[in-house]
Design an enzyme around this catalytic site. Structure first.
Site, PDB file in Angstrom:
ATOM      1  N   GLU A 148       0.718  -1.467  -0.360  1.00  0.00           N
ATOM      2  CA  GLU A 148      -0.185  -0.093   0.407  1.00  0.00           C
ATOM      3  C   GLU A 148       0.720   1.503   0.331  1.00  0.00           C
ATOM      4  O   GLU A 148       0.399   2.306  -0.744  1.00  0.00           O
ATOM      5  CB  GLU A 148      -1.303  -0.125   1.568  1.00  0.00           C
ATOM      6  CG  GLU A 148      -2.073  -0.927   1.838  1.00  0.00           C
ATOM      7  CD  GLU A 148      -2.994  -0.641   2.737  1.00  0.00           C
ATOM      8  OE1 GLU A 148      -3.693  -0.351   2.378  1.00  0.00           O
ATOM      9  OE2 GLU A 148      -2.419  -0.351   3.496  1.00  0.00           O
ATOM     10  N   CYS A 380     -21.444  16.960  22.510  1.00  0.00           N
ATOM     11  CA  CYS A 380     -21.928  16.267  20.651  1.00  0.00           C
ATOM     12  C   CYS A 380     -23.600  15.494  21.282  1.00  0.00           C
ATOM     13  O   CYS A 380     -24.767  16.250  21.832  1.00  0.00           O
ATOM     14  CB  CYS A 380     -21.607  16.087  19.698  1.00  0.00           C
ATOM     15  SG  CYS A 380     -21.995  16.467  18.368  1.00  0.00           S
ATOM     16  N   HIS A 513     -17.334  19.795  19.846  1.00  0.00           N
ATOM     17  CA  HIS A 513     -16.333  18.967  20.585  1.00  0.00           C
ATOM     18  C   HIS A 513     -15.029  19.871  20.889  1.00  0.00           C
ATOM     19  O   HIS A 513     -13.865  20.360  20.321  1.00  0.00           O
ATOM     20  CB  HIS A 513     -15.537  18.374  19.849  1.00  0.00           C
ATOM     21  CG  HIS A 513     -16.714  16.978  18.832  1.00  0.00           C
ATOM     22  ND1 HIS A 513     -16.323  16.198  19.370  1.00  0.00           N
ATOM     23  CD2 HIS A 513     -17.220  16.829  17.923  1.00  0.00           C
ATOM     24  CE1 HIS A 513     -18.054  15.385  19.310  1.00  0.00           C
ATOM     25  NE2 HIS A 513     -17.702  16.069  18.061  1.00  0.00           N
ATOM     26  N   GLU A 515     -12.874  19.318  23.118  1.00  0.00           N
ATOM     27  CA  GLU A 515     -11.885  18.704  23.209  1.00  0.00           C
ATOM     28  C   GLU A 515     -10.699  18.814  22.301  1.00  0.00           C
ATOM     29  O   GLU A 515      -9.297  17.934  21.734  1.00  0.00           O
ATOM     30  CB  GLU A 515     -11.797  17.061  23.340  1.00  0.00           C
ATOM     31  CG  GLU A 515     -12.353  16.269  22.007  1.00  0.00           C
ATOM     32  CD  GLU A 515     -14.113  16.149  22.111  1.00  0.00           C
ATOM     33  OE1 GLU A 515     -14.462  16.682  22.407  1.00  0.00           O
ATOM     34  OE2 GLU A 515     -14.262  14.927  21.535  1.00  0.00           O
TER      35      GLU A 515
HETATM   36  N1  GLN Z   1     -24.571  11.814  15.753  1.00  0.00           N
HETATM   37  C1  GLN Z   1     -24.704  13.199  16.213  1.00  0.00           C
HETATM   38  C2  GLN Z   1     -25.372  13.677  15.534  1.00  0.00           C
HETATM   39  O1  GLN Z   1     -24.877  13.366  14.251  1.00  0.00           O
HETATM   40  C3  GLN Z   1     -24.025  13.719  17.013  1.00  0.00           C
HETATM   41  C4  GLN Z   1     -22.651  13.331  17.146  1.00  0.00           C
HETATM   42  C5  GLN Z   1     -21.292  13.594  17.423  1.00  0.00           C
HETATM   43  O2  GLN Z   1     -21.629  13.465  18.367  1.00  0.00           O
HETATM   44  N2  GLN Z   1     -20.105  14.213  17.550  1.00  0.00           N
HETATM   45  O3  GLN Z   1     -25.860  15.043  15.373  1.00  0.00           O
END
Ligand code: GLN
Length: 538
Positions: A148, A380, A513, A515
């Site tokens: 690869e 999220c 997010h 983080e």
């Molecule tokens: N599944 C949810 C959405 O698409 C949250 C996605 C996530 O936590 N990154 O909105």
């Protein structure tokens, strides 16, 4: 012109190429140079966005909305440089580009081949979007000898020819195993791996030897002799107790010095290792700790929540306390067990996620955190579940759900185009109408007198998103009347970005997010504050 440093790996995978590249980036930066780090991945997916965490660990998201390999997270955390879309390239993307061009007839009837068309495209990517950088470090994924990665290795060989040897360097990372039975350190696998590399035209300039134990002079000499590398450029990397020690250990081995000598460049500054020393001490010696529960679907996979684990550790660094992560698999979390499982926990975190499986356990845990006033952070999907919990138990909307889980129920979370202009769900909506993911940096405006505004100490923030579904803003008043505040909204006020509880010491849900932006040398305020609250709860 930028100098290019290519990092390959041999013998086995998971040797820590990413961490080595990231540490080198930190050291060079600290010496006053502008550095960029890139990853060239040999798989056929166009990007890792669609890959399961089982396969690939976390998907890291950049400011400009690229879904990338998690190594880019390491790079950012260690170097402090924000990665971009142009910093992660896959074989899939290269082929995609070349084939699109071929379909448009752009190759003027020529036979399209790996060499030169694929390799040319790889070379374009390596040089793309580079301007004032002194160094571009490119890590080649996979292991030398894999079918690869061949086109990438061929491309970097050509690249070195194109821009000149004095502007390029090859670093090869290998394993130097210790054989217990004979009490010996073995150099043969390294010799073979370098032989393999040379057979495709690349002579490494530096060999980094990953080893369980220090490598004696004799063995280094052997590697130097058989692999045709100056002994000063045979660098060992012995397993460290914490990854934060890596820059210190590479500095001691003079990796950065050797790189500068190779390019005949003088250092601009002295390296500052103090922050890493402080962090290492904190992580290794701190006796005080808090237990934080992470409840998610993939908690047993080591790298599935990589940035999150890191960000929590950073929160601990900011509070001079060790963060003990208690991983709880959401599928297995029985509602009746919650009290027992979360008894000694000082903070509960529900991370991002997709799909219905395991949600009831998460919702029950959120209920427990809300009622027992345990610090809670929902990220999220975690925020979306906090909304559902509150709607069901405080607003008495018993069928509250997300349209992600299929039709039916009262979807307080949905795709924006599933709502009519009054915010009412249009039943039976065809999912194909659905929007794509909201990816990358988006602004949020923070409400006056909210906890979140105090935490960020700012009116407006920008954080990275990766989701499809949104909380329906039309429920705002109903939630706020009962004490769940929508404490940050998108600038057009249509999308809830952060929620918090009024009568709770620390209960926050964020649609993004955080983080991804936390760094050991600059812990994210949300994680610092969360761990502080957990510390106080104890
Ligand atoms: N599944 C949810 C959405 O698409 C949250 C996605 C996530 O936590 N990154 O909105």
């Amino acid at each position: 012109m930028a100098r290019y440093i290519f990092v390959t790996g041999g013998v086995v995978s998971s040797l820590g190429k990413g961490l080595s590249s990231a540490s080198l980036a930190y050291l060079l930066q600290s010496r006053g140079f502008k550095v960029r780090i890139r990853k060239l991945d040999p798989y056929l997916n166009v990007d890792p966005g669609t890959m399961s965490p089982f396969q690939h660990g976390e998907v890291f998201v950049t400011d400009d909305g690229a879904e990338t390999d998690l190594d880019l997270g390491h790079y950012e955390r260690f170097s402090g440089i924000s990665a971009k879309k142009s910093d992660n390239i896959t074989t899939g993307r290269i082929y995609n580009d070349v084939l699109k061009k071929e379909r448009k007839g752009k190759y003027l009837g020529k036979t399209v081949q790996v060499i030169p068309h694929i390799t040319d495209r790889i070379k374009e990517f390596i040089k793309d979007d580079v301007s004032k950088e002194d160094f571009v470090i490119c890590e080649i994924g996979g292991t030398i000898g894999d079918i690869e990665s061949l086109p990438f290795v061929e491309a970097i060989r050509q690249f070195s020819n194109d821009v000149g040897k004095k502007n390029t360097m090859f670093i090869h990372l290998t394993l130097v195993p210790y054989m217990k039975a004979s009490d010996e350190i073995k150099t043969k696998p390294t010799q073979h791996s370098v032989k393999e590399l040379r057979s495709i035209g690349i002579q490494p300039d530096i060999i980094i030897c990953r080893s369980e134990r220090p490598i004696p002079y004799e063995q280094r000499k052997k590697i130097s002799l058989f692999c045709n590398v100056d002994i000063k450029n045979v660098i060992e990397t012995v397993d460290v107790k914490t990854i934060y020690e890596a820059p210190i250990s590479f500095y001691k081995e003079k990796l950065d010095r050797q790189v500068l000598d190779y390019f005949k460049i003088k250092s601009r500054n002295n390296v500052n290792l103090n922050p890493w020393k402080k962090i290492t001490k904190n992580v290794l010696n701190n006796k005080k700790f808090v237990d934080i529960a992470i409840i998610g679907k993939y908690v047993n996979l080591k790298d599935a929540y990589k940035s999150l684990d890191e960000a929590l550790t950073h929160g601990g660094i900011a509070n001079n306390i060790k963060v003990n992560l208690v991983r709880i698999e959401s599928d297995k979390l029985k509602v009746l067990d919650i009290k027992k499982k979360l008894k000694n926990i000082s903070g509960i975190l529900i991370p991002g996620g997709f799909g219905k499986r395991g949600t009831e356990g998460k919702i029950a845990a959120i209920n427990y955190a809300r009622k027992n006033k345990i610090p809670f952070l929902g990220i999220c999907f975690g925020m979306q579940m906090a909304i559902i919990e509150f709607a069901r138990n405080q607003l008495n909307i018993k069928k509250a759900t997300s349209s992600e889980f299929g039709p039916g129920g009262n979807a307080i979370i949905g795709l924006i185009n599933e709502w009519n202009k009054d915010g009412v769900m249009i039943k039976g909506t065809n999912k194909e109408l659905g929007g794509t993911m909201r990816l990358g940096l988006y602004e949020a405006r923070l409400k006056d007198n909210s906890l979140i505004k105090k935490i960020y100490n700012s009116k407006s923030i920008k954080e990275r998103h990766r989701h499809r579904y949104e909380v329906n803003i039309n429920y705002k008043d109903k939630f706020e009347k009962k004490g769940m505040i929508f404490s940050a909204l998108s600038p057009d006020k249509k999308l809830p970005e952060i929620i918090e509880l009024k009568n709770h010491p620390w209960f926050i849900g964020v649609q993004f997010h955080p983080e991804f932006k936390s760094r050991p040398l600059a812990p994210h305020p949300l994680f610092s504050s969360f761990i502080k609250a957990a510390k106080n709860h104890k």
